[in-house]
Design an enzyme around this catalytic site. Structure first.
Site, PDB file in Angstrom:
ATOM      1  N   LYS A 176       0.882  -1.186   0.000  1.00 55.33           N
ATOM      2  CA  LYS A 176       0.000   0.000   0.000  1.00 55.33           C
ATOM      3  C   LYS A 176       0.904   1.215   0.000  1.00 55.33           C
ATOM      4  CE  LYS A 176      -1.692   2.940   2.281  1.00 55.33           C
ATOM      5  NZ  LYS A 176      -1.338   4.366   2.058  1.00 55.33           N
ATOM      6  N   GLU A 250       8.622   1.065  11.479  1.00 56.50           N
ATOM      7  CA  GLU A 250       9.779   1.946  11.252  1.00 56.50           C
ATOM      8  C   GLU A 250       9.245   3.366  11.286  1.00 56.50           C
ATOM      9  OE1 GLU A 250      12.877   0.888  10.826  1.00 56.50           O
ATOM     10  OE2 GLU A 250      12.343  -1.221  10.829  1.00 56.50           O
ATOM     11  N   CYS A 284      13.931   9.967   7.854  1.00 50.58           N
ATOM     12  CA  CYS A 284      13.680   9.560   9.246  1.00 50.58           C
ATOM     13  C   CYS A 284      14.960   9.619  10.075  1.00 50.58           C
ATOM     14  CB  CYS A 284      13.094   8.161   9.266  1.00 50.58           C
ATOM     15  SG  CYS A 284      14.095   6.968   8.373  1.00 50.58           S
ATOM     16  N   GLU A 383       9.513  15.594  15.666  1.00 53.89           N
ATOM     17  CA  GLU A 383      10.038  15.514  14.300  1.00 53.89           C
ATOM     18  C   GLU A 383       9.323  16.524  13.406  1.00 53.89           C
ATOM     19  OE1 GLU A 383       8.800  12.139  11.904  1.00 53.89           O
ATOM     20  OE2 GLU A 383      10.886  11.760  11.380  1.00 53.89           O
TER      21      GLU A 383
HETATM   22  P1  NAD Z   1       2.364   8.692   7.516  1.00 53.72           P
HETATM   23  O1  NAD Z   1       2.423   7.930   8.768  1.00 53.72           O
HETATM   24  O2  NAD Z   1       1.402   9.795   7.418  1.00 53.72           O
HETATM   25  O3  NAD Z   1       2.022   7.700   6.289  1.00 53.72           O
HETATM   26  C1  NAD Z   1       2.789   6.553   5.966  1.00 53.72           C
HETATM   27  C2  NAD Z   1       1.928   5.562   5.213  1.00 53.72           C
HETATM   28  O4  NAD Z   1       0.921   5.044   6.068  1.00 53.72           O
HETATM   29  C3  NAD Z   1       1.176   6.150   4.048  1.00 53.72           C
HETATM   30  O5  NAD Z   1       1.076   5.155   3.060  1.00 53.72           O
HETATM   31  C4  NAD Z   1      -0.189   6.498   4.639  1.00 53.72           C
HETATM   32  O6  NAD Z   1      -1.193   6.530   3.667  1.00 53.72           O
HETATM   33  C5  NAD Z   1      -0.386   5.368   5.619  1.00 53.72           C
HETATM   34  N1  NAD Z   1      -1.137   5.682   6.839  1.00 53.72           N
HETATM   35  C6  NAD Z   1      -1.188   6.851   7.512  1.00 53.72           C
HETATM   36  N2  NAD Z   1      -1.941   6.718   8.630  1.00 53.72           N
HETATM   37  C7  NAD Z   1      -2.354   5.431   8.664  1.00 53.72           C
HETATM   38  C8  NAD Z   1      -3.173   4.669   9.568  1.00 53.72           C
HETATM   39  N3  NAD Z   1      -3.688   5.207  10.682  1.00 53.72           N
HETATM   40  N4  NAD Z   1      -3.388   3.363   9.296  1.00 53.72           N
HETATM   41  C9  NAD Z   1      -2.856   2.790   8.210  1.00 53.72           C
HETATM   42  N5  NAD Z   1      -2.103   3.467   7.294  1.00 53.72           N
HETATM   43  C10 NAD Z   1      -1.859   4.768   7.526  1.00 53.72           C
HETATM   44  O7  NAD Z   1       3.842   9.152   7.210  1.00 53.72           O
HETATM   45  P2  NAD Z   1       4.372  10.030   6.006  1.00 53.72           P
HETATM   46  O8  NAD Z   1       4.068  11.445   6.297  1.00 53.72           O
HETATM   47  O9  NAD Z   1       3.921   9.450   4.699  1.00 53.72           O
HETATM   48  O10 NAD Z   1       5.938   9.736   6.107  1.00 53.72           O
HETATM   49  C11 NAD Z   1       6.759  10.461   6.937  1.00 53.72           C
HETATM   50  C12 NAD Z   1       7.021   9.717   8.219  1.00 53.72           C
HETATM   51  O11 NAD Z   1       7.612   8.446   7.944  1.00 53.72           O
HETATM   52  C13 NAD Z   1       8.017  10.432   9.094  1.00 53.72           C
HETATM   53  O12 NAD Z   1       7.589  10.404  10.426  1.00 53.72           O
HETATM   54  C14 NAD Z   1       9.294   9.602   8.945  1.00 53.72           C
HETATM   55  O13 NAD Z   1      10.189   9.699  10.017  1.00 53.72           O
HETATM   56  C15 NAD Z   1       8.749   8.239   8.783  1.00 53.72           C
HETATM   57  N6  NAD Z   1       9.732   7.366   8.128  1.00 53.72           N
HETATM   58  C16 NAD Z   1      10.380   6.430   8.880  1.00 53.72           C
HETATM   59  C17 NAD Z   1      11.348   5.622   8.295  1.00 53.72           C
HETATM   60  C18 NAD Z   1      12.063   4.578   9.104  1.00 53.72           C
HETATM   61  O14 NAD Z   1      12.701   3.704   8.513  1.00 53.72           O
HETATM   62  N7  NAD Z   1      12.020   4.616  10.421  1.00 53.72           N
HETATM   63  C19 NAD Z   1      11.663   5.769   6.945  1.00 53.72           C
HETATM   64  C20 NAD Z   1      10.987   6.737   6.217  1.00 53.72           C
HETATM   65  C21 NAD Z   1      10.015   7.532   6.819  1.00 53.72           C
END
Ligand code: NAD
Length: 486
Positions: A176, A250, A284, A383
């Site tokens: 997804k 993650e 991240c 963050e």
């Molecule tokens: P996000 O959490 O808003 O979304 C990530 C994904 O999850 C998207 O596909 C989104 O549609 C989906 N999603 C969002 N809320 C959800 C829920 N309640 N249930 C199921 N799916 C859901 O994050 P973002 O803004 O897309 O990405 C940025 C974040 O990702 C930052 O916090 C960053 O630190 C983190 N990140 C972490 C890593 C790691 O390896 N630790 C790597 C990259 C990004």
């Protein structure tokens, strides 16, 4: 303009369940650069049903590791053949500069897992306690149907980081992707369609949190593999906890880059600054808290400001660009909000804080350095996910370690200075990854966070184990069980 009108489910490009489309705009130009079907609940059920059937009845989960490795290598070649297109699409849809993220650069990850799987045994015989029990076969079974949810900040890499080990383990996967960046993902599926003749083993859904939430709650999903924000991760953990579904998370970071008192500023500061701001700060593992010895504070700030002002900002497709636009207006609002919060809390802007001069379209923001930051401020604890560095002075090394560890998050970190001293400091940090005078991340190494930065480790051999369940087959004393490779 890329126009995809079908969804990839059960090994074919099929008609989506609704006509609703996701429109993708370049965050640099705001022009429409592509569209694809927006998945709905029915599509989630279709995809999970296909993955379930593939896992329970199909051949993939029963293949020997060597054969799965062979297919992974074929997939790598097919992705590589699309390398030029992927290299164009990734900066176009994500705004992440080509310097840091491309499509083709993640392909070796498939080879890494193919080689690792090929070389590993899925069964071992373990002797029991003499006089108490016979031997047992310890077997690594595929975990089952995996829901892989990815963010937008690495549209190819984030998918392959989950897909490669999950496939190698014998799982079937429903990917997804984030609604902001579905285009490169569709090209990846073209490569899957060409090379993996196993319907339902890989399926793609593009859409937002609503279908993500449906997917992670689906009773036929065995494991959820999520990369994204800490907030969403906590919601997903709660949903998985309710059903006792396996989950790895993650999540976000607010990592410290510690400049030791004896660090050579000429070598340390360019590296520290690069890994504070790479991926537009939308990384991240970015070193967004820069911990500097109080005695050298002014000199260090002057140099960091000079470096930051010299970074090329502009078109993310240009290989010389260091900083592109943020992913969306909302994301820029969030980062600008944190700059305002920092100011209200008493921090000062040493450079940046506004929009880059001469760029009139796109979600661009100047790389920004805040000084006079105290570690208790919100801007140091939360963050922001953008090009924002917080400089925090420390008194001595113990103080630096205390500040670095005083965070709700614990994903990454960096220590800059003489190697032995820096390594000793790294061992005191409560964080999942630390680079010594470098960033030091590689897909051979496990990656993940302490505290609210996540649960579990992706990448490395540990990343393969995520997608395996252990089974123990016990025998009476005197038995000599034989192992198999499938
Ligand atoms: P996000 O959490 O808003 O979304 C990530 C994904 O999850 C998207 O596909 C989104 O549609 C989906 N999603 C969002 N809320 C959800 C829920 N309640 N249930 C199921 N799916 C859901 O994050 P973002 O803004 O897309 O990405 C940025 C974040 O990702 C930052 O916090 C960053 O630190 C983190 N990140 C972490 C890593 C790691 O390896 N630790 C790597 C990259 C990004």
């Amino acid at each position: 303009m890329r126009d995809y009108d079908r969804i990839f489910v059960d090994g074919v490009w099929d008609t989506p369940s609704s006509d609703t489309k996701l429109t993708v705009r370049s965050p640099a130009t705001l022009e429409i650069v592509g569209q694809c079907p927006q998945a709905n609940e029915t599509d989630v059920h279709r995809a999970v049903r296909a993955a379930r059937r593939a896992f329970d009845e199909g051949a993939w989960s029963r293949l020997p590791m060597s054969e799965r490795a062979h297919h992974l290598r074929a997939l790598a070649a097919a992705i590589e053949a699309r390398g030029a297109l992927l290299d164009k699409l990734v900066p176009l849809e994500s705004g992440i500069p080509r310097m840091f993220s491309s499509g083709s650069s993640s392909v070796p990850l498939l080879h890494y897992y193919a080689d690792l799987g090929d070389a590993s045994d899925i069964e071992e015989v373990r002797a029991g306690r003499p006089g108490a029990s016979g031997p047992a076969i310890i077997r690594r079974c595929p975990a089952g149907v995996v829901a892989a949810l990815t963010p937008w900040n690495g549209p190819v890499m984030q998918i392959l980081m989950k897909l490669a080990p999950a496939l190698m383990a014998g799982c079937s996967v429903v990917v997804k992707v984030a609604p902001e960046t579905p285009l490169a993902a569709h090209e990846l599926m073209q490569a899957v369609a060409e090379t993996l003749p196993f319907p339902g083993v890989v399926n793609l859904l593009a859409g937002g949190a609503d279908i993500g939430a449906t997917l992670v709650r689906h009773p036929d999903v065995d494991r959820v593999s999520f990369t994204g924000s800490t907030k969403a991760g906590a919601e997903i953990a709660a949903a998985c906890g309710h059903d006792l579904r396996r989950v790895n998370l993650e999540l976000g970071g607010k990592s410290a880059g510690i400049l030791l008192p004896d660090a050579d500023l000429d070598t340390a500061l360019p590296t520290l600054t690069t890994f504070g701001l790479f991926f537009n700060g939308e990384a991240c593992s970015a070193l967004t808290r820069v911990l500097v010895p109080a005695a050298r504070h002014d000199e260090v700030v002057e140099r960091i400001v000079a470096i930051v002002r010299s970074l090329p900002v502009g078109d993310p497709s240009d290989p010389s660009t260091f900083l592109g636009p943020l992913i969306s207006e909302r994301q820029r609002d969030i980062v600008e909000g944190y700059i305002a919060i920092g100011r209200d809390e008493g921090a000062k802007v040493a450079t940046g804080g506004g929009r880059p001069e001469g760029i009139t379209t796109g979600w661009f923001l100047e790389p920004t350095v805040l000084i006079d930051v105290d570690n208790s401020m919100r801007v140091a604890r939360e963050e922001a996910f953008g090009p924002l560095l917080c400089v925090i002075p420390y008194d001595d090394v113990d103080d630096a370690v205390r500040i670095a560890n005083d965070s709700p998050l614990g994903l990454a970190g960096g220590v800059f200075g003489p190697e032995d001293e820096a390594t000793a400091v790294a061992r005191r940090l409560r964080t999942g990854h630390v680079g010594i005078n470098c960033q030091g991340q590689d897909w051979c190494f496990p990656f993940g966070g302490f505290r609210r930065s996540g649960i579990g480790r992706e990448m490395g051999a540990e990343g393969l184990e995520l997608y395996q369940e252990l089974q123990c087959i016990g025998f009476p004393e005197g038995s000599r069980p034989a192992t198999t490779r499938s």
